[in-house]
Every structure is written in C-alpha cells, then in structure tokens.
Motif scaffolding. Structure first.
Motif: not given
Ligand SMILES: [Zn+2]
Length: 119
Positions: A77, A80-81
């Motif tokens: 994550w 992705l961020v």
C-alpha cells in the motif's frame, strides 16, 4: 527574431514570436497566435510528447519504486500511495511543456507536421 524553440516550448508560447500563447486549453493547440497571427491550425505533434513523457516518467517512477522496495521493504500500500499519484502528477505536469517543445521544434525545423509544405 525567432525565439529559442526550447524556451518557447517550455513556456508554451508561439514558436514564431515567443509572445502569444501556444495552447487554447490544457493541450489543445490554438488556431493562431494572438500576437503575430501565425496559423497554428496545422500544428500536430501526434503521440510524440506522450510517448516520451511515459518513457521518462516510467523510468523515474519504476526505478524509484525498485530502490524503495530494495532499501526499505515497505508494504504494497505504501508503493500504491506514493508511486501512482507521483506518476500521474509528473505526466500531467510534463505533458504540456513537452508538447510545446515538440511543436516549437517542428516549427523551427520546418517540419511538414508544423504546416510547412513538403519540399
Ligand atoms: Zn506568434
């Protein structure tokens, strides 16, 4: 005097006079220069700017993500961020000035895509 095509392109100004705006909107080329009247209706950079920007941004983002993964092992994550918004921001920030440079270079080198007749 014709302005430097790189400067005119990066500032999104007319390649002939360097004064009038090159674009009418984010990426739509103006029909003519407001300052000198140059006909810009035939100017067409095609997919060239997008290809170069995708390659440049792709290399920067992919190698940055690879370095981050190898050095810090963050969860997915985090990648992705960080990398998805960065890729979108870089593409949107670089596409307009790079299209301006390509159009100015076509005009400078009298390319047929810039509206010059073939010889
Ligand atoms: Zn002009």
């Amino acid at each position: 005097m014709t302005p430097n095509p790189v400067v005119a392109g990066l500032t999104c100004r007319c390649p002939a006079c360097g004064q009038g705006p090159l674009f009418d909107g984010y990426l739509k080329v103006a029909k003519h220069c407001e300052a000198c009247g140059l006909d810009l209706s035939a100017a067409d950079s095609g997919d060239g700017p997008a290809v170069f920007i995708v390659l440049v941004v792709g290399v920067v983002v992919c190698f940055s993500a690879l370095f981050t993964e190898i050095a810090f092992h963050p969860p997915v994550w985090v990648h992705l961020v960080i990398w998805l918004p960065l890729a979108a921001i870089l593409v949107l920030a670089l596409l307009r000035p790079f299209k301006g440079v390509m159009l100015a270079m076509q005009f400078h080198h009298k390319a047929s895509e810039a509206g010059h007749d073939d010889v």
